[in-house]
Design a protein around this motif. Sequence first.
Motif, short mmCIF file in Angstrom:
data_model
loop_
_atom_site.label_atom_id
_atom_site.label_comp_id
_atom_site.label_asym_id
_atom_site.label_seq_id
_atom_site.Cartn_x
_atom_site.Cartn_y
_atom_site.Cartn_z
N ALA A 341 0.83 -1.20 0.00
CA ALA A 341 0.00 0.00 0.00
C ALA A 341 0.87 1.25 0.00
O ALA A 341 0.52 2.27 -0.61
CB ALA A 341 -0.92 -0.01 1.21
N MET A 342 2.01 1.19 0.69
CA MET A 342 2.88 2.35 0.75
C MET A 342 3.43 2.72 -0.62
O MET A 342 3.53 3.90 -0.97
CB MET A 342 4.02 2.09 1.73
CG MET A 342 5.03 3.24 1.86
SD MET A 342 4.25 4.81 2.31
CE MET A 342 3.80 4.48 4.00
N ALA A 343 3.79 1.71 -1.42
CA ALA A 343 4.31 2.00 -2.76
C ALA A 343 3.25 2.74 -3.58
O ALA A 343 3.56 3.71 -4.29
CB ALA A 343 4.73 0.71 -3.44
N GLN A 344 2.01 2.28 -3.50
CA GLN A 344 0.94 2.95 -4.22
C GLN A 344 0.74 4.38 -3.71
O GLN A 344 0.54 5.32 -4.49
CB GLN A 344 -0.37 2.16 -4.08
CG GLN A 344 -0.39 0.83 -4.80
CD GLN A 344 -0.52 0.97 -6.30
OE1 GLN A 344 -0.79 2.06 -6.82
NE2 GLN A 344 -0.33 -0.14 -7.01
N PHE A 345 0.81 4.54 -2.40
CA PHE A 345 0.63 5.86 -1.83
C PHE A 345 1.73 6.82 -2.30
O PHE A 345 1.46 7.97 -2.68
CB PHE A 345 0.64 5.79 -0.30
CG PHE A 345 0.49 7.13 0.36
CD1 PHE A 345 -0.76 7.66 0.61
CD2 PHE A 345 1.60 7.88 0.69
CE1 PHE A 345 -0.90 8.92 1.18
CE2 PHE A 345 1.48 9.13 1.27
CZ PHE A 345 0.22 9.65 1.52
N LEU A 346 2.97 6.36 -2.29
CA LEU A 346 4.07 7.23 -2.69
C LEU A 346 3.99 7.61 -4.16
O LEU A 346 4.29 8.75 -4.54
CB LEU A 346 5.41 6.54 -2.39
CG LEU A 346 5.75 6.37 -0.90
CD1 LEU A 346 6.95 5.46 -0.73
CD2 LEU A 346 6.00 7.71 -0.25
N LEU A 347 3.59 6.64 -5.01
CA LEU A 347 3.40 6.97 -6.42
C LEU A 347 2.29 7.99 -6.57
O LEU A 347 2.39 8.96 -7.35
CB LEU A 347 3.09 5.71 -7.22
CG LEU A 347 2.88 5.91 -8.73
CD1 LEU A 347 4.12 6.52 -9.38
CD2 LEU A 347 2.54 4.58 -9.40
N GLY A 348 1.20 7.80 -5.81
CA GLY A 348 0.10 8.76 -5.86
C GLY A 348 0.53 10.15 -5.41
O GLY A 348 0.15 11.16 -6.02
#
Length: 388
Positions: A341-348
């Motif tokens: 989830a963190m990877a998605q958040f950082l990309l967002g």
Amino acid sequence: MSKRLPWLIAAACMLGMMILGRTVPAAEPADKDKAAIGEYRTLHSDILNEDRTVTVRFPTDYEDSDERYPVLYVLGGLSDARLMWAASAMEDLDQRGKAPMMLIVVVDFVSGARDSRPIPIADRPNTGKADDFLRFLTEELRPFIDANYRTAGYNVLAGFSNTGLFSSYVCLRHTDAFDTYIAASPMISSCADYMTQLMHDVFASGRTLDTRLYMNYGSNDYNEIIEMMPQVVTLFEKDAPSDLKWTMELIEDGGHVPYMTMYNGLGFLFFDWFYPKDQLQAGGLPALRTFYSDLSARYGFTVKVPNGHLDDLGFAYMQAGEHEKAIEVFTYFIEQYPKSAMAQFLLGETHRRKGDTELARACFEKALEINPTLDAARRRLQMLDEEG
């Protein structure tokens, strides 16, 4: 983490519960819930003619991935204590990027005199069955573990005291049985003549010993160990082949089987594992990928770029306004850790800062799909809604 992520201050309480790239449990543990340390497995040994119990500990992200892991076989009684000891050292080293996460298999030791000693002890029947115990490990237990868990084909053997003698013996006599070895306070003195001759014979044979062996003892160890270990060091320094990477560490103020064994031992076995964080931006993503590709080739199993390195590198680019480089890093982060989830958040967050609102929204929604408790993503979506 929060000091590096000022834009997440509002969500610091939640993020404090997270390890980068790993999913937070969906629910908080309730009062008096049982804390899981692993699972017990029992198998019958035809070689030893008895049932043996082992304890298996999963890597942190085992259930949320399809990765394969190396295995650390830990010998000795007090299986829960040995397990927690090994797990705490491993997880700290993993977080520092200095060793891989591994499956831990703790093997109860039924009879030290029988299973650990390579030769019989006078006046003690049924002793000196180390080779039988080794056959149990390699012909019965390891196939059982490989069949029931996702293993990578790389195996470490760790022994302590009597089992430290066993680990030392296997390293010298049956080197290929495991990939690397730890021997803490090994009771070599209990069969000193045999082990000394074995060292002489193995070193003189010209046989390849392409492995790593970490040995130690404490300055407050048993007298027989304190007297024996310098003799072992002399033999190794004089005759050990260059392809045997070894060390003998004296732990000041340490007792029998020093507490630092697992941390220092694993650090030595994986001495080339570390990629300095101060070199992240100098080489960028290509250098990172090359380093861990080469590491995979050396160890014989796939080693992914640690999620912490990807987070640090991508965040540095994002803070510097190099959004395209950050997007490249975080996209690769997601490819390697699709359940993060963190990877998605950082990309967002990178897309949001770049001004790509719809792409940012899609990433935040995906982050919440993976981890519904990630309030930081929910707040970002609310912010986007308020901004219209």
